[in-house]
Design a protein around this motif. Sequence first.
Motif, PDB file in Angstrom:
ATOM      1  N   ALA B  69       7.761  99.167   3.004  1.00 27.61           N
ATOM      2  CA  ALA B  69       9.163  99.515   3.180  1.00 27.61           C
ATOM      3  C   ALA B  69      10.036  98.525   2.423  1.00 27.61           C
ATOM      4  O   ALA B  69      10.994  98.894   1.750  1.00 27.61           O
ATOM      5  CB  ALA B  69       9.516  99.492   4.664  1.00 27.61           C
ATOM      6  N   VAL B  71       9.510  96.808  -0.233  1.00 28.99           N
ATOM      7  CA  VAL B  71       9.555  97.013  -1.682  1.00 28.99           C
ATOM      8  C   VAL B  71      10.425  98.209  -2.021  1.00 28.99           C
ATOM      9  O   VAL B  71      11.239  98.172  -2.939  1.00 28.99           O
ATOM     10  CB  VAL B  71       8.125  97.218  -2.242  1.00 28.99           C
ATOM     11  N   SER B  72      10.293  99.264  -1.217  1.00 28.19           N
ATOM     12  CA  SER B  72      11.022 100.479  -1.571  1.00 28.19           C
ATOM     13  C   SER B  72      12.523 100.317  -1.374  1.00 28.19           C
ATOM     14  O   SER B  72      13.307 100.939  -2.060  1.00 28.19           O
ATOM     15  CB  SER B  72      10.507 101.673  -0.761  1.00 28.19           C
ATOM     16  N   VAL B  73      12.943  99.486  -0.411  1.00 25.81           N
ATOM     17  CA  VAL B  73      14.382  99.398  -0.161  1.00 25.81           C
ATOM     18  C   VAL B  73      15.092  98.377  -1.044  1.00 25.81           C
ATOM     19  O   VAL B  73      16.303  98.422  -1.177  1.00 25.81           O
ATOM     20  CB  VAL B  73      14.701  99.050   1.309  1.00 25.81           C
ATOM     21  N   CYS B  74      14.346  97.446  -1.622  1.00 25.43           N
ATOM     22  CA  CYS B  74      15.024  96.377  -2.351  1.00 25.43           C
ATOM     23  C   CYS B  74      15.676  96.927  -3.608  1.00 25.43           C
ATOM     24  O   CYS B  74      15.000  97.416  -4.502  1.00 25.43           O
ATOM     25  CB  CYS B  74      14.054  95.263  -2.722  1.00 25.43           C
ATOM     26  N   LEU B  75      17.007  96.874  -3.644  1.00 25.45           N
ATOM     27  CA  LEU B  75      17.712  97.581  -4.717  1.00 25.45           C
ATOM     28  C   LEU B  75      17.553  96.942  -6.082  1.00 25.45           C
ATOM     29  O   LEU B  75      17.765  97.582  -7.090  1.00 25.45           O
ATOM     30  CB  LEU B  75      19.190  97.752  -4.376  1.00 25.45           C
ATOM     31  N   VAL B  76      17.181  95.646  -6.102  1.00 26.68           N
ATOM     32  CA  VAL B  76      17.016  95.015  -7.407  1.00 26.68           C
ATOM     33  C   VAL B  76      15.545  94.786  -7.743  1.00 26.68           C
ATOM     34  O   VAL B  76      15.233  94.205  -8.770  1.00 26.68           O
ATOM     35  CB  VAL B  76      17.767  93.668  -7.469  1.00 26.68           C
ATOM     36  N   GLY B  77      14.656  95.242  -6.882  1.00 26.41           N
ATOM     37  CA  GLY B  77      13.231  95.056  -7.141  1.00 26.41           C
ATOM     38  C   GLY B  77      12.796  93.605  -7.047  1.00 26.41           C
ATOM     39  O   GLY B  77      11.932  93.159  -7.799  1.00 26.41           O
ATOM     40  N   TYR B  99      18.289  93.992   3.356  1.00 26.97           N
ATOM     41  CA  TYR B  99      17.822  95.320   3.737  1.00 26.97           C
ATOM     42  C   TYR B  99      16.322  95.278   4.014  1.00 26.97           C
ATOM     43  O   TYR B  99      15.813  95.980   4.890  1.00 26.97           O
ATOM     44  CB  TYR B  99      18.150  96.310   2.609  1.00 26.97           C
ATOM     45  N   GLN B 102      15.689  94.420   7.530  1.00 22.22           N
ATOM     46  CA  GLN B 102      16.026  95.539   8.398  1.00 22.22           C
ATOM     47  C   GLN B 102      14.932  96.607   8.338  1.00 22.22           C
ATOM     48  O   GLN B 102      14.590  97.213   9.350  1.00 22.22           O
ATOM     49  CB  GLN B 102      17.363  96.121   7.919  1.00 22.22           C
ATOM     50  N   ALA B 103      14.376  96.819   7.139  1.00 23.16           N
ATOM     51  CA  ALA B 103      13.496  97.963   6.941  1.00 23.16           C
ATOM     52  C   ALA B 103      12.057  97.717   7.374  1.00 23.16           C
ATOM     53  O   ALA B 103      11.363  98.655   7.765  1.00 23.16           O
ATOM     54  CB  ALA B 103      13.520  98.374   5.466  1.00 23.16           C
ATOM     55  N   CYS B 104      11.585  96.491   7.311  1.00 18.03           N
ATOM     56  CA  CYS B 104      10.169  96.225   7.574  1.00 18.03           C
ATOM     57  C   CYS B 104       9.776  96.691   8.971  1.00 18.03           C
ATOM     58  O   CYS B 104      10.362  96.271   9.962  1.00 18.03           O
ATOM     59  CB  CYS B 104       9.884  94.727   7.448  1.00 18.03           C
ATOM     60  N   PRO B 208       8.415 104.494   3.341  1.00 17.20           N
ATOM     61  CA  PRO B 208       9.296 104.991   2.270  1.00 17.20           C
ATOM     62  C   PRO B 208       9.375 106.518   2.224  1.00 17.20           C
ATOM     63  O   PRO B 208      10.354 107.063   1.735  1.00 17.20           O
ATOM     64  CB  PRO B 208       8.657 104.443   0.998  1.00 17.20           C
ATOM     65  N   THR B 211      12.577 108.005   3.644  1.00 12.78           N
ATOM     66  CA  THR B 211      13.744 107.968   2.769  1.00 12.78           C
ATOM     67  C   THR B 211      13.597 108.962   1.629  1.00 12.78           C
ATOM     68  O   THR B 211      14.551 109.618   1.249  1.00 12.78           O
ATOM     69  CB  THR B 211      13.923 106.565   2.170  1.00 12.78           C
TER      70      THR B 211
ATOM     71  N   PRO C  46      19.625  91.093  11.068  1.00 13.45           N
ATOM     72  CA  PRO C  46      20.041  90.746   9.712  1.00 13.45           C
ATOM     73  C   PRO C  46      21.381  91.368   9.314  1.00 13.45           C
ATOM     74  O   PRO C  46      22.033  90.868   8.414  1.00 13.45           O
ATOM     75  CB  PRO C  46      18.905  91.278   8.839  1.00 13.45           C
ATOM     76  N   TRP C  47      21.759  92.445   9.964  1.00 14.84           N
ATOM     77  CA  TRP C  47      23.024  93.096   9.627  1.00 14.84           C
ATOM     78  C   TRP C  47      23.933  93.090  10.844  1.00 14.84           C
ATOM     79  O   TRP C  47      23.511  93.487  11.925  1.00 14.84           O
ATOM     80  CB  TRP C  47      22.815  94.549   9.205  1.00 14.84           C
ATOM     81  N   MET C 117      19.059  95.377 -12.851  1.00 15.90           N
ATOM     82  CA  MET C 117      17.714  95.468 -12.269  1.00 15.90           C
ATOM     83  C   MET C 117      17.680  96.687 -11.370  1.00 15.90           C
ATOM     84  O   MET C 117      18.398  96.763 -10.390  1.00 15.90           O
ATOM     85  CB  MET C 117      17.432  94.216 -11.446  1.00 15.90           C
ATOM     86  N   SER C 122      15.402 102.917  -3.978  1.00 13.57           N
ATOM     87  CA  SER C 122      16.161 102.305  -2.900  1.00 13.57           C
ATOM     88  C   SER C 122      17.455 103.062  -2.647  1.00 13.57           C
ATOM     89  O   SER C 122      18.203 103.360  -3.569  1.00 13.57           O
ATOM     90  CB  SER C 122      16.467 100.857  -3.262  1.00 13.57           C
ATOM     91  N   ILE C 187      14.645 104.743   7.208  1.00 14.20           N
ATOM     92  CA  ILE C 187      13.396 103.998   7.069  1.00 14.20           C
ATOM     93  C   ILE C 187      13.061 103.212   8.327  1.00 14.20           C
ATOM     94  O   ILE C 187      12.018 102.580   8.422  1.00 14.20           O
ATOM     95  CB  ILE C 187      13.476 103.084   5.819  1.00 14.20           C
ATOM     96  N   VAL C 188      13.937 103.267   9.347  1.00 16.54           N
ATOM     97  CA  VAL C 188      13.643 102.486  10.553  1.00 16.54           C
ATOM     98  C   VAL C 188      13.455 103.362  11.788  1.00 16.54           C
ATOM     99  O   VAL C 188      14.067 103.107  12.823  1.00 16.54           O
ATOM    100  CB  VAL C 188      14.745 101.434  10.820  1.00 16.54           C
TER     101      VAL C 188
END
Lengths: 223, 255, 401
Positions: B69, B71-77, B99, B102-104, B208, B211, C46-47, C117, C122, C187-188
């Motif tokens: 999760a 890896v898939s959510v990280c917007l900048v990779g 994120y 939050q997602a893991c 993932p 999503t 975290p948020w 990047m 995402s 995703i959660v």
Amino acid sequence: MVAIFVLALFLFILLVDLIVLRIQGKSHPAFEPALSQYDYPVYDGNVIPIPSNLFFSKGHTWLKKNKDGLIEIGIDPFGTTALGTLLIQKCVKSGKELKRGEVILEGSYGNKTVKFLSPINGSVKSINADVIGKKISNPYKAWGVRLISKDSLENGNLYFGGTEALNWMKKEFIKLKGFIDDHSLKVELVGETMYDGGLLSNNTSVLLVDQSVNDFEKEFLSL
Amino acid sequence: MLNETGILFDITLCEGCGACYDMCKEVNNLPETNDDYLKDHLSDNTFTVVEEYGEIYTRKLCMHCNEPACVSVCLVGAIKKSSTGAVVYDADKCIGCRYCMQACPHSIPRYEWGLTKPRIRKCNLCDDRVKAGKLPGCVEACPTEATIFGKMDELIEIAKKRLKSDPDKYYQHIYGLEEAGGGHVLIISPVPFEQLGYVSKLTNEPMPEFTMRAMEKIPSVAIGGGLFLSAMFWLTKRKNELAKEKKSTNGKESI
Amino acid sequence: MKINDILKPTFWKVVSVIIVTMGLFSTYYRFSRGLGLTTNLHDSVPWGLWIGFDFIGVGLAAAGFTIAATVHIFHIHKYEPLVRPAILTAFLGYLVVVCLLVVDLGRPENFWHPLVMWNIHSVMFEITWCLICYTTVLILEFAPVVLEKFKIKAPIKYLKIISIPVVIAGVIFSTLHQSSFGSLYLIVPGKLHPLWYSSLLPVHFYISCIAAGLSMIIFESFLIARAFTKEDGFHHTELKMDILSGASFAVLIALIAGFLLKIYDFIGNGKLPLLTVPSTETYFFYLEILIGTLVPIFLLSYKKLIEDKKWIYLTSICVISGLILNRLNVSITGLASSSGVNYFPSFDEINITMMLVVLAIFAFRLIAKNFDVFVSNESEHSVNENGTAKSKQIILSERYE
Ligand code: SF4
Ligand code: SF4
């Protein structure tokens, strides 16, 4: 918890704003008396006509620019009927250099005289002797003074027209109702009044006292 | 997948000595965070912990999901899957949106809250050591071979064999094989996993996917929406024009 | 306005100055000391407030695209006077959101990374790009107002040519990112409380933002009528009841649609039993539905009330409150039990949020003062209006004679 907190903060701020307005003596636009609550026929656009080529000033005079550049000034329907039938008694002298805010016309509701102020600077070219002492049936025909002026009528702070004028006029009538209540002026007003929804009540005696005339001038005829 | 490596942790063999905990700190240059390692918890300076449940000792660490999760959510990779199968992080890319935390599904990633240039912190399965041909720190340190390292298919074989050979000793489930799409950390235990503080009730679907089902629709929404709006624009405009024409002809007639 | 007028203290001016000063201090602390010391965020949460507030801000700014679409695409010109305020609100709303996001980022100096990047899987990436594109659209939509003011005519011509594609693009970008804020939480499934978690989350977010965005613009009309008075030199700021009633009716439809979707979602996924579980989440959920959906639907379905400005105002507040509750429930309340911590924002978090809101209101006022944000519908269709007005006058003067 956070949700409740943010919501409470939001509502709290709205409440404080209402209180602030109350202290300043103003009313919030959502809670000021709705026009429909005073559903008199006078508020109907059909009964208070607002011709689109006319401008209105806060002192209840109307202004019209003629093709020849002269500006005609008369009393608007509110002024001619507010506290009874208005009879125009005096006009300024022709040829006078008039300043904005000086008396332009004097009229009377019964035996009480009220002064209308000039909405504009200018020099008086002619006056309409026909209107003096007569009952006015169409306020827009009964011009009182013609003058020549350099001021522009397009100044939206001083003069309004169209829907804006109509809305303002409606508000003035609502204000008038409050005024009449406050001064406990009963329905025995003079002559024909708009307040009754244009009902005729002839030969009624004048109950206006000097104080209420002064207040009336202050509230409704000042610029 | 075949060449990817991972670890298998056998709870029945763990004696709770804390060697993996110490070695992890050493390998990653992490400061000490607690006098008693059994009382410690995952943090920006602790990537793995040993927990005590009565007689039983367990470890918690990043599961290095197959389809993570994070890896898939990280917007900048900034979080990527390495060729070894480990899930690794690049602090230079990260913008700190958190994120991934939050997602893991296992709530693993931690953050350096105290710093002004914070990083995401978590186990990286000693990716550099593995690539250099060494064992991950915790595997090397473990005196009882409770944690072993190897190719994924071999590890799965071993785990299955152990469950089969001793059905009384083991709870018949390999945690981490299918949870959230599976990962590179497998755990076998004598008792059900929810008793040991592992997140149970995870779907077997990779996170993932949830999503993706929504993201898939984006192109069609964009194109369909564009066409619909253009059509509406044209139609209502035409309608207004027709109405106007009608009005003007009517007007002429009445004059 | 003269300097004296500006300096004359009024209640709200004093309050704003206090809030902004405190906010500036908090901002300084946040950047010099880091997130840990200045916020109550930590590894399990975290948020927090900032992200939750971003959801609210974006939801309330939704009128920017709905009104633009109504007027320019569906050609319902009655709502013309709302277009400029709505676009300005949307623009400033997004500015607040972007500022809050930057404050919230752990490494704000890297905020430009998403531009170069890419991770197209995402949701956050998609939202970032939609935000960038939509803010550009808003700038293009508002540019004519600014250019008019400075009498730069040449670019306006080109802006006119591209205006329709721009509006369409704006609607699509908005649709995508408004719903994607819901997708963030897809995703959660294990963490977000099932009362709010649903595979339809993006659709819920989208529909509720339409209702709330319109309510916001209604609410704002009242604020404008209250704060931008004639005495201050503003025109066309008075309430236009037919427009407000019309917009309220659209709110009603959106609310009903949202409610039906909720019912469908609850029945389809067998979530009805959850409604009887006594827990904090359940109560919050009831509150949200009651204030944000049921009460407004009830009020707006009376013809009398939908034409009464007092009730229109109150319902708009209800719908906005509902959105606030909903977004914070999804982002904070719904995650509280799985994180096991009770999060409450710190003083600094609240300060910075309030400061940005105050600054946005201030910017709105400044722009409204200097540019023609409020226009009357008459001026745009003057030919028609004058014609009818004149004919009326003739009839009336007859009555007077
Ligand atoms: S366990 Fe969490 S942090 Fe580790 S790879 Fe999976 S999603 Fe990422
Ligand atoms: S915090 Fe960093 S690593 Fe995590 S999702 Fe955001 S950018 Fe990626």
